[in-house]
Design an enzyme around this catalytic site. Structure first.
Site, PDB file in Angstrom:
ATOM      1  N   GLU A   1       0.836  -1.195   0.000  1.00 40.07           N
ATOM      2  CA  GLU A   1       0.000   0.000   0.000  1.00 40.07           C
ATOM      3  C   GLU A   1       0.882   1.261   0.000  1.00 40.07           C
ATOM      4  OE1 GLU A   1      -2.965   0.606  -0.529  1.00 40.07           O
ATOM      5  OE2 GLU A   1      -3.370   2.580   0.326  1.00 40.07           O
TER       6      GLU A   1
ATOM      7  N   LYS B   1      15.848 -11.494  -2.421  1.00 41.21           N
ATOM      8  CA  LYS B   1      15.652 -10.173  -1.834  1.00 41.21           C
ATOM      9  C   LYS B   1      15.208 -10.387  -0.389  1.00 41.21           C
ATOM     10  CE  LYS B   1      14.114  -5.513  -2.589  1.00 41.21           C
ATOM     11  NZ  LYS B   1      13.712  -5.231  -1.196  1.00 41.21           N
TER      12      LYS B   1
HETATM   13  S1  IVH Z   1      21.606  -4.815  -3.563  1.00 39.46           S
HETATM   14  C1  IVH Z   1      22.890  -1.114  -5.465  1.00 39.46           C
HETATM   15  N1  IVH Z   1      20.766  -7.207  -2.970  1.00 39.46           N
HETATM   16  O1  IVH Z   1      16.689  -4.153  -0.812  1.00 39.46           O
HETATM   17  C2  IVH Z   1      22.012  -2.160  -4.949  1.00 39.46           C
HETATM   18  N2  IVH Z   1      19.716  -5.367  -1.924  1.00 39.46           N
HETATM   19  O2  IVH Z   1      16.147  -1.270  -2.346  1.00 39.46           O
HETATM   20  C3  IVH Z   1      22.098  -2.239  -3.498  1.00 39.46           C
HETATM   21  N3  IVH Z   1      17.953  -6.017  -0.333  1.00 39.46           N
HETATM   22  O3  IVH Z   1      17.274  -1.905   1.418  1.00 39.46           O
HETATM   23  C4  IVH Z   1      21.244  -3.263  -2.898  1.00 39.46           C
HETATM   24  N4  IVH Z   1      18.148  -8.172  -0.592  1.00 39.46           N
HETATM   25  O4  IVH Z   1      18.688  -3.884   1.937  1.00 39.46           O
HETATM   26  C5  IVH Z   1      20.608  -5.898  -2.757  1.00 39.46           C
HETATM   27  N5  IVH Z   1      20.168  -9.404  -2.521  1.00 39.46           N
HETATM   28  C6  IVH Z   1      20.002  -8.089  -2.312  1.00 39.46           C
HETATM   29  C7  IVH Z   1      19.058  -7.578  -1.416  1.00 39.46           C
HETATM   30  C8  IVH Z   1      18.930  -6.213  -1.253  1.00 39.46           C
HETATM   31  C9  IVH Z   1      17.524  -7.221   0.036  1.00 39.46           C
HETATM   32  C10 IVH Z   1      17.410  -4.761   0.182  1.00 39.46           C
HETATM   33  C11 IVH Z   1      18.460  -3.775   0.578  1.00 39.46           C
HETATM   34  C12 IVH Z   1      17.846  -2.449   0.272  1.00 39.46           C
HETATM   35  C13 IVH Z   1      16.755  -2.772  -0.680  1.00 39.46           C
HETATM   36  C14 IVH Z   1      17.089  -2.173  -2.025  1.00 39.46           C
END
Ligand code: IVH
Length: 704
Positions: free
Chosen positions: A39, A125
C-alpha cells in the site's frame, strides 16, 4: 495567470505527501508500520506519477526526493563513504518482469539481437534491514544503517551482538573493506521471540522484518543482544587494499571465503530465460525458506558492465528487484463471525472485503481468540492488515487506525453457540471460548458422529466420514441417537448407496447396540476423555448412573463460593468422587461434569439408551473385585465431625472401597458414620433402624 494544475490534483499531492510522511515515520522511526508495504508503494507511485505529469508539484521535502527516514537522534550519525543505494523494483510480479529487465539491460548496453545473452547474478531479496559493515585492517569498526542513503545511524554496538557477523575477517586485513547486506530474523526465531514477548506481557512484533529492524534500532544493546538476528551479505561499499573480483558472483564467493555469511540460494544465469527460471524456482521454494523474502534480485554479473550501465539518480541501472505477490495487504473488515471447531472451540474469524494476498484471494482471516481481538484492538468496520505467508492460515495482523470509520463497533463473543444455542463458556486460565453443546452442536456433530462410530468407540462398520456428512447434510441424522432410527429404504435412497450397503450398515448399527460402558463413554466424545480415561471411569464407577452422580456433584461444587481462595477451592474439589478416579485431575473433571450438565447431552444419552430408540446397552461392571472392595454396592452417609480425619478424606476412602457416599439418609442407606455433634441424620438413621458406625469402627473398616 491561471494555475495550470487543477486544484484537486494539488490537494491530492499534498495529501499523499502527508500520508507518505506519516507512514514513513511509522516505518523508519517507530519500526511500527500501520499499512503494508504494497500500500505504501502504491501511494508512493501515485505521488511519483503526479509529480512526473506536473513537475511544478515537486517540493524539496517530497518523500519522493529522499530515500528513507531521518536517523534517530539518539544514535550517532555516520556519513557513508559511498552512498547506499536502493534497487529499482520491477512491479510486474509475473515472469514478464524478468524479460523486461533483460531487454532494458541489453538496450542500454547497446547489444544487438545477435549478441549472446547477458550473464546475471540472481539472488534473494531479503526482507530485513540494510546495513553497512566497515572493517579496517580486518576488524569490524563500524556498522551503520542505510538512513537516507547518505547518512545512516551508528548501530555498531547492536550489530556486534549479531552472532553470524564476524568481528574480524577470516585471513585478510585490508585497510578498508565495507560489506553491505541485510540483517534479518528467521521465522522460527521470530515466533519464539513473539512467544517471549507475549509471556512477558510485551507487545509482539508484527512481522520478522519489523522485529529485526526494531532490534537493531533498540537503544539498549543488552536488549538487542537477546534478539535472535541473522545476516546475509549482498555487496560492497568502500574498498581499499582488497582485490575486488571481476564479477558480482565472484564478490559473493570471495566474501564467503572470508567467513562472511552469504545466502546459498544464489545463481549465475544467462539471459531472460535464466532469470525467469530462477524466479520460478525460488517461488516454489519461498514457503519452505526459513526466512521471509519479498522477491529476488537480478544483477548484471560483470562489474565492468555495471560501471558502463551506471546509475539513474539513486538506483543502479544494472540491478532490479523482482517481487512476488505481497504477503501482507490491506482490506476492510466487514464483520467478525465465530467458527465452531470440532472440540467446540469458538474462533473469531474476520470476514473481509476480498483481497489478493500471498498469491490467493482471501475473504476470511483468523483472529485466533478473544485475547487477540482485544490486543489488536480490532473493530468491525476497521481497515486491517492481512497476512498470508506460506501455507499458514491468513490472519489479521493489525489495524490501520487512521482509516477507522466513525461507526466502527466492537465485537463480543456470543454467550450462546451460534450453531446450536448452547451456553458458551471460557474456562478459567484458558484463552479459548467453548460451546458446551457437545453432541447436539451442528458444527461438532459430524465430527462427533464420526467419532461415535469409530473403531475404539461403538465400532459401526461402514459409517465413515463421507457417509456421516451425507446423513447430516440431508437431515436424516441430527445426533448419534438418530443413527439407530435409520432404515434400509432411507439409506438405500442415498447417493452412492446401494440396497446391499444399506442393509450392511443397519446390521452394523444393530450389532453396535450391545457394547461396554467403557466404549460408550469413549464414544460420547467428552472433551479430554480418551479411550484410557473412559476405561478407567467405567472401572471406577461401574455404571453410568454412578458416573453421572459424581459429575453432578462436581458441577454443583464448581458453582459454589465463587470468591473462595484458589487453594481452598482446589482442595475442596479434590475431595470429590470424580477427582478420586486415577488420572482425573481438575481439568478433566470439569470437562466431564460440564458435559453431563448440558441438558442436550443428557437427552441424547437417554435416547441412545431408550430400548425403543437407540437400544444401546451394556452390563454394569462390579466396580472392583469384591475381595478388594468390601463396600461395593453399599450406600454410606457421613454426619458430624470426625476427629482423626477430614470429612472429604473419609468420603474418598469409603469411595475407594466401593461405597457410594450420599448426603441424605434413606431406606437405601446401609450405614451412617456418626462423628461429634451429629444432628438430624443420626435421628433419622435411628428411626429407620439403620446401622450406626462410630469413628473407631470406621477406622477399622477403612483399615481393611
Ligand atoms: S543490492 C545497489 N541485494 O533491498 C544495490 N539489496 O532497495 C544495493 N535487499 O534496502 C542493494 N536483498 O537492503 C541488494 N540481494 C540483495 C538484497 C537487497 C535485500 C534490500 C536492501 C535495500 C533494498 C534495495
Amino acid at each position: 495567470m491561471t494555475d495550470p494544475i487543477p486544484a484537486d490534483l494539488r490537494a491530492r499531492a499534498a495529501e499523499l505527501r502527508r500520508l507518505l510522511e506519516y507512514h514513513n515515520y511509522r516505518y523508519y522511526v517507530l519500526d511500527n508500520p500501520e499499512i503494508p508495504d504494497a500500500e505504501y508503494d502504491r501511494l508512493f507511485r501515485e505521488l511519483q506519477a503526479l509529480e512526473q505529469q506536473h513537475p511544478e508539484l515537486v517540493e524539496p521535502d517530497s518523500p519522493t526526493q529522499r530515500v528513507g527516514g531521518a536517523p534517530l537522534k539518539a544514535f550517532g550519525e555516520v556519513r557513508h563513504a559511498i552512498p547506499m543505494l536502493s534497487i529499482r523494483t520491477e512491479t510486474d510480479t509475473t515472469e514478464a518482469g524478468a524479460v523486461a529487465f533483460d531487454a532494458r539491460v541489453r538496450r542500454e548496453l547497446g547489444l544487438g539481437p545477435g549478441v549472446p545473452p547477458v550473464e546475471y547474478s540472481a539472488e534473494l531479496k531479503f526482507d530485513g534491514l540494510a546495513i553497512n559493515l566497515r572493517y579496517e585492517s580486518g576488524v569490524l569498526v563500524r556498522a551503520a544503517t542505510r538512513g537516507n542513503g547518505e547518512v545512516g545511524e551508528d548501530v555498531t554496538q547492536n550489530v556486534r551482538t549479531v552472532g553470524s557477523i564476524p568481528l574480524r575477517l577470516h585471513g585478510v586485513t585490508p585497510p578498508v573493506l565495507e560489506i553491505r547486506g541485510e540483517i534479518y530474523m528467521r521465522r522460527d526465531d521470530f515466533e519464539r521471540l513473539n512467544a517471549r514477548q507475549r509471556a512477558a506481557g510485551d507487545k509482539p512484533f508484527v512481522n520478522p522484518r519489523n522485529a529485526a529492524a526494531g532490534s537493531i534500532r533498540q537503544l539498549d544493546p543488552n536488549i538487542a543482544a537477546r534478539r535472535p538476528l541473522s545476516f546475509f551479505a549482498y555487496g560492497l561499499g568502500e574498498v581499499q587494499g582488497w582485490e575486488v573480483p571481476a564479477t558480482h558472483s565472484g564478490v559473493l564467493d570471495a566474501l564467503e571465503a572470508i567467513r562472511v555469511p552469504v545466502c546459498e540460494d544464489r545463481a549465475v544465469t544467462r539471459g531472460a530465460e535464466g532469470l525467469v527460471a530462477f524466479h520460478r524456482q525460488i517461488a516454489e521454494k519461498r514457503d519452505a525458506l526459513p526466512f521471509d523474502i519479498d522477491g529476488v534480485v537480478y544483477k548484471v554479473n560483470s562489474l565492468a558492465l555495471q560501471a558502463q550501465l551506471g546509475f539513474l539518480t539513486r538506483e543502479p541501472r544494472w540491478a532490479v528487484a523482482h517481487k512476488y505477490p505481497a504477503q501482507e495487504e490491506m482490506t476492510k473488515l466487514l464483520d467478525i463471525f465465530v467458527n465452531v471447531g470440532r472440540t467446540g472451540k469458538l474462533t473469531p474469524v474476520a470476514r473481509l472485503e476480498p483481497v489478493f494476498v500471498g498469491g490467493v484471494t482471501v475473504t476470511n482471516a483468523t483472529l485466533h481468540n478473544m485475547d487477540e481481538v482485544e490486543r489488536k484492538g480490532v473493530l468491525i468496520g476497521d481497515t486491517v492488515v492481512v497476512r498470508r505467508a506460506g501455507d499458514v492460515i491468513p490472519e489479521v495482523v493489525s489495524v490501520v487506525l487512521d482509516r477507522r470509520p466513525s461507526d466502527a463497533r466492537p465485537f463480543a463473543m456470543p454467550e450462546h453457540c451460534p450453531v446450536c444455542g448452547s451456553e458458551v463458556v471460557r474456562i478459567e486460565g484458558e484463552a479459548d471460548h467453548r460451546c458446551t453443546g457437545g453432541l447436539i452442536c451442528g458444527a461438532q456433530r459430524k465430527r462427533a458422529i464420526q467419532h461415535f462410530a469409530s473403531r475404539g468407540a461403538m465400532d459401526i462398520e461402514g459409517l465413515g466420514e463421507k457417509l456421516v456428512d451425507q446423513l447430516v447434510d440431508c437431515g436424516l441424522v441430527k445426533d448419534v441417537a438418530d443413527l439407530y432410527c435409520l432404515a434400509v429404504p432411507q439409506l438405500a435412497a442415498l447417493e452412492r448407496m446401494g440396497e446391499k450397503s444399506a442393509e450392511n450398515l443397519v446390521r452394523a448399527l444393530e450389532a453396535s447396540r450391545s457394547t461396554t460402558l467403557a466404549r460408550f463413554l469413549y464414544a460420547l466424545g467428552i472433551p479430554e476423555v480418551g479411550e484410557a480415561t473412559a476405561a478407567t471411569l467405567a472401572a471406577h464407577f461401574g455404571s453410568l448412573e454412578a458416573l453421572t452422580a459424581a459429575a453432578e456433584e462436581y458441577a454443583a461444587a464448581l458453582e459454589q463460593e465463587e470468591d473462595e481462595a484458589p487453594a481452598a477451592r482446589a482442595k475442596r474439589l479434590k475431595g470429590l468422587a470424580l477427582q478420586q478416579v486415577p488420572d482425573v485431575g481438575p481439568e478433566v473433571a470439569a470437562q466431564i461434569s460440564r458435559f453431563f450438565a448440558e441438558p442436550h447431552n443428557e437427552q441424547v444419552i437417554a435416547r441412545l439408551r431408550d430400548p425403543a430408540i437407540g437400544g444401546v446397552h451394556w452390563e454394569d461392571v462390579e466396580v472392583t473385585p469384591a475381595a478388594e472392595q468390601p463396600l461395593a454396592g453399599q450406600t454410606v452417609v457421613l454426619t458430624g465431625t470426625l476427629s482423626s480425619l477430614a470429612r472429604d478424606e473419609a468420603k474418598a476412602r469409603l469411595q475407594a472401597l466401593g461405597a457410594k457416599v450420599t448426603g441424605s439418609v434413606s431406606r437405601k442407606t446401609d450405614f451412617v458414620v456418626v462423628g461429634e455433634d451429629a444432628g438430624s441424620k443420626l435421628t433419622k438413621a435411628q428411626e429407620l433402624g439403620i446401622r450406626i458406625v462410630d469413628e473407631a469402627e470406621l477406622l477399622k473398616i477403612l483399615g481393611g
